[in-house]
Design a protein around this motif. Sequence first.
Motif, PDB file in Angstrom:
ATOM      1  N   ASP A 162     -50.344 -64.059 -74.091  1.00  0.00           N
ATOM      2  CA  ASP A 162     -50.191 -63.504 -75.448  1.00  0.00           C
ATOM      3  C   ASP A 162     -51.575 -63.224 -76.018  1.00  0.00           C
ATOM      4  O   ASP A 162     -51.980 -63.769 -77.027  1.00  0.00           O
ATOM      5  N   ARG A 163     -52.279 -62.336 -75.363  1.00  0.00           N
ATOM      6  CA  ARG A 163     -53.676 -62.074 -75.617  1.00  0.00           C
ATOM      7  C   ARG A 163     -53.929 -61.335 -76.918  1.00  0.00           C
ATOM      8  O   ARG A 163     -53.066 -60.597 -77.416  1.00  0.00           O
ATOM      9  N   PRO A 164     -55.141 -61.473 -77.475  1.00  0.00           N
ATOM     10  CA  PRO A 164     -55.494 -60.634 -78.622  1.00  0.00           C
ATOM     11  C   PRO A 164     -55.712 -59.199 -78.160  1.00  0.00           C
ATOM     12  O   PRO A 164     -56.130 -58.948 -77.018  1.00  0.00           O
ATOM     13  N   LEU A 165     -55.438 -58.271 -79.035  1.00  0.00           N
ATOM     14  CA  LEU A 165     -55.654 -56.850 -78.764  1.00  0.00           C
ATOM     15  C   LEU A 165     -56.902 -56.433 -79.530  1.00  0.00           C
ATOM     16  O   LEU A 165     -56.857 -56.194 -80.734  1.00  0.00           O
ATOM     17  N   THR A 166     -58.030 -56.377 -78.837  1.00  0.00           N
ATOM     18  CA  THR A 166     -59.303 -56.117 -79.500  1.00  0.00           C
ATOM     19  C   THR A 166     -59.945 -54.806 -79.089  1.00  0.00           C
ATOM     20  O   THR A 166     -60.861 -54.338 -79.757  1.00  0.00           O
ATOM     21  N   ARG A 167     -59.476 -54.221 -77.977  1.00  0.00           N
ATOM     22  CA  ARG A 167     -60.094 -53.003 -77.456  1.00  0.00           C
ATOM     23  C   ARG A 167     -59.032 -51.927 -77.245  1.00  0.00           C
ATOM     24  O   ARG A 167     -57.851 -52.222 -77.105  1.00  0.00           O
ATOM     25  N   THR A 168     -59.456 -50.676 -77.189  1.00  0.00           N
ATOM     26  CA  THR A 168     -58.518 -49.579 -76.969  1.00  0.00           C
ATOM     27  C   THR A 168     -57.742 -49.785 -75.671  1.00  0.00           C
ATOM     28  O   THR A 168     -56.525 -49.571 -75.613  1.00  0.00           O
ATOM     29  N   LYS A 169     -58.421 -50.234 -74.618  1.00  0.00           N
ATOM     30  CA  LYS A 169     -57.769 -50.432 -73.328  1.00  0.00           C
ATOM     31  C   LYS A 169     -56.675 -51.491 -73.414  1.00  0.00           C
ATOM     32  O   LYS A 169     -55.669 -51.399 -72.712  1.00  0.00           O
ATOM     33  N   ASP A 170     -56.845 -52.493 -74.282  1.00  0.00           N
ATOM     34  CA  ASP A 170     -55.811 -53.518 -74.447  1.00  0.00           C
ATOM     35  C   ASP A 170     -54.552 -52.900 -75.052  1.00  0.00           C
ATOM     36  O   ASP A 170     -53.432 -53.156 -74.592  1.00  0.00           O
ATOM     37  N   TRP A 171     -54.725 -52.106 -76.100  1.00  0.00           N
ATOM     38  CA  TRP A 171     -53.591 -51.482 -76.768  1.00  0.00           C
ATOM     39  C   TRP A 171     -52.845 -50.535 -75.832  1.00  0.00           C
ATOM     40  O   TRP A 171     -51.612 -50.470 -75.857  1.00  0.00           O
ATOM     41  N   ASN A 172     -53.566 -49.817 -75.005  1.00  0.00           N
ATOM     42  CA  ASN A 172     -52.917 -48.847 -74.115  1.00  0.00           C
ATOM     43  C   ASN A 172     -52.327 -49.517 -72.878  1.00  0.00           C
ATOM     44  O   ASN A 172     -51.261 -49.115 -72.401  1.00  0.00           O
ATOM     45  N   ARG A 173     -52.987 -50.523 -72.372  1.00  0.00           N
ATOM     46  CA  ARG A 173     -52.479 -51.209 -71.178  1.00  0.00           C
ATOM     47  C   ARG A 173     -51.166 -51.919 -71.471  1.00  0.00           C
ATOM     48  O   ARG A 173     -50.288 -52.012 -70.608  1.00  0.00           O
ATOM     49  N   TYR A 174     -51.011 -52.437 -72.696  1.00  0.00           N
ATOM     50  CA  TYR A 174     -49.823 -53.219 -73.028  1.00  0.00           C
ATOM     51  C   TYR A 174     -48.844 -52.446 -73.913  1.00  0.00           C
ATOM     52  O   TYR A 174     -48.033 -53.058 -74.612  1.00  0.00           O
ATOM     53  N   ALA A 175     -48.912 -51.132 -73.850  1.00  0.00           N
ATOM     54  CA  ALA A 175     -47.917 -50.317 -74.548  1.00  0.00           C
ATOM     55  C   ALA A 175     -46.528 -50.666 -74.027  1.00  0.00           C
ATOM     56  O   ALA A 175     -46.324 -50.860 -72.829  1.00  0.00           O
ATOM     57  N   ALA A 198     -53.294 -46.797 -78.633  1.00  0.00           N
ATOM     58  CA  ALA A 198     -54.356 -46.683 -79.634  1.00  0.00           C
ATOM     59  C   ALA A 198     -55.427 -45.728 -79.135  1.00  0.00           C
ATOM     60  O   ALA A 198     -55.521 -45.419 -77.944  1.00  0.00           O
ATOM     61  N   ASP A 199     -56.233 -45.256 -80.085  1.00  0.00           N
ATOM     62  CA  ASP A 199     -57.466 -44.556 -79.749  1.00  0.00           C
ATOM     63  C   ASP A 199     -58.580 -45.246 -80.538  1.00  0.00           C
ATOM     64  O   ASP A 199     -58.372 -46.328 -81.093  1.00  0.00           O
ATOM     65  N   ALA A 200     -59.743 -44.648 -80.593  1.00  0.00           N
ATOM     66  CA  ALA A 200     -60.873 -45.298 -81.258  1.00  0.00           C
ATOM     67  C   ALA A 200     -60.654 -45.462 -82.756  1.00  0.00           C
ATOM     68  O   ALA A 200     -61.257 -46.331 -83.389  1.00  0.00           O
ATOM     69  N   GLU A 201     -59.763 -44.637 -83.322  1.00  0.00           N
ATOM     70  CA  GLU A 201     -59.582 -44.651 -84.769  1.00  0.00           C
ATOM     71  C   GLU A 201     -58.417 -45.513 -85.242  1.00  0.00           C
ATOM     72  O   GLU A 201     -58.502 -46.160 -86.292  1.00  0.00           O
ATOM     73  N   ALA A 211     -45.857 -46.608 -87.248  1.00  0.00           N
ATOM     74  CA  ALA A 211     -46.970 -46.681 -88.188  1.00  0.00           C
ATOM     75  C   ALA A 211     -48.276 -46.725 -87.410  1.00  0.00           C
ATOM     76  O   ALA A 211     -48.349 -47.294 -86.323  1.00  0.00           O
ATOM     77  N   ALA A 212     -49.296 -46.103 -87.991  1.00  0.00           N
ATOM     78  CA  ALA A 212     -50.643 -46.133 -87.427  1.00  0.00           C
ATOM     79  C   ALA A 212     -51.527 -46.969 -88.345  1.00  0.00           C
ATOM     80  O   ALA A 212     -51.425 -46.880 -89.580  1.00  0.00           O
ATOM     81  N   PHE A 213     -52.385 -47.770 -87.751  1.00  0.00           N
ATOM     82  CA  PHE A 213     -53.234 -48.680 -88.515  1.00  0.00           C
ATOM     83  C   PHE A 213     -54.699 -48.426 -88.153  1.00  0.00           C
ATOM     84  O   PHE A 213     -55.060 -48.500 -86.972  1.00  0.00           O
ATOM     85  N   PRO A 214     -55.545 -48.130 -89.145  1.00  0.00           N
ATOM     86  CA  PRO A 214     -56.963 -47.928 -88.851  1.00  0.00           C
ATOM     87  C   PRO A 214     -57.550 -49.148 -88.140  1.00  0.00           C
ATOM     88  O   PRO A 214     -57.362 -50.286 -88.596  1.00  0.00           O
ATOM     89  N   ARG A 215     -58.235 -48.919 -87.041  1.00  0.00           N
ATOM     90  CA  ARG A 215     -58.779 -50.036 -86.276  1.00  0.00           C
ATOM     91  C   ARG A 215     -59.760 -50.864 -87.118  1.00  0.00           C
ATOM     92  O   ARG A 215     -59.843 -52.084 -86.981  1.00  0.00           O
ATOM     93  N   SER A 216     -60.484 -50.198 -88.004  1.00  0.00           N
ATOM     94  CA  SER A 216     -61.479 -50.888 -88.826  1.00  0.00           C
ATOM     95  C   SER A 216     -60.839 -51.817 -89.846  1.00  0.00           C
ATOM     96  O   SER A 216     -61.522 -52.674 -90.423  1.00  0.00           O
TER      97      SER A 216
END
Length: 211
Positions: A93-106, A131-134, A146-151
Amino acid sequence: MGTDIERPQHEGLEARIADAIAPTIESMGYELVRVQVSGKERPVVQIMADRADDAPFRVEDCEAISHAAGAVLDVEDPIKGEWTLEVSSPGIDRPLTRTKDWNRYAGHVATLELMIPQEGRKRFRGIVLGADAEAARLKLDEGGEAAFPRSNIRRAKLVLTDELIAATAALAGVPALDEAGTGPDEDTGTDTAVSPRAKGAKRGPGGKKPH
């Protein structure tokens, strides 16, 4: 190695630590997932890392990162006085901190907490859409997307489900359940190397500060 690796966003002391150790562990074949500092009297520096080759993360990896990162931090000296270094894998149940995490676990369930409310709330849960960079995207439990700003994301992590356990086990090439019928540990998913350290002190046998 390291120039093309996406590093998670940190602030303050955690950012200084992340910036200090990331080049070293990246040169060893690892990727930084998260740095977290907790406690005041004797702070705990928690380093969460992955293998860049996506191979299973083992206790030997924890130990290698602990020695290397500890040596860097002894020189950089970001924390005065005694502190503890703890290294672990992200777990299932890892944290999602990088774009690759969000896309790998879609396709898997995640929760996230925002710093500034969006549509009147800070906490959301749903199926990861990538996710993307934004921005990161979820298909919300209550319906809609829903989309959430990464920042603006304070923290986000996967929810431990049977589907996630099975998928993680398949990637690692191991059974989803051990002989006792239980899955991997929810928090780390592997052994953790803990090394008490202090300014100016060397590590003694077993990772303990000599007296």
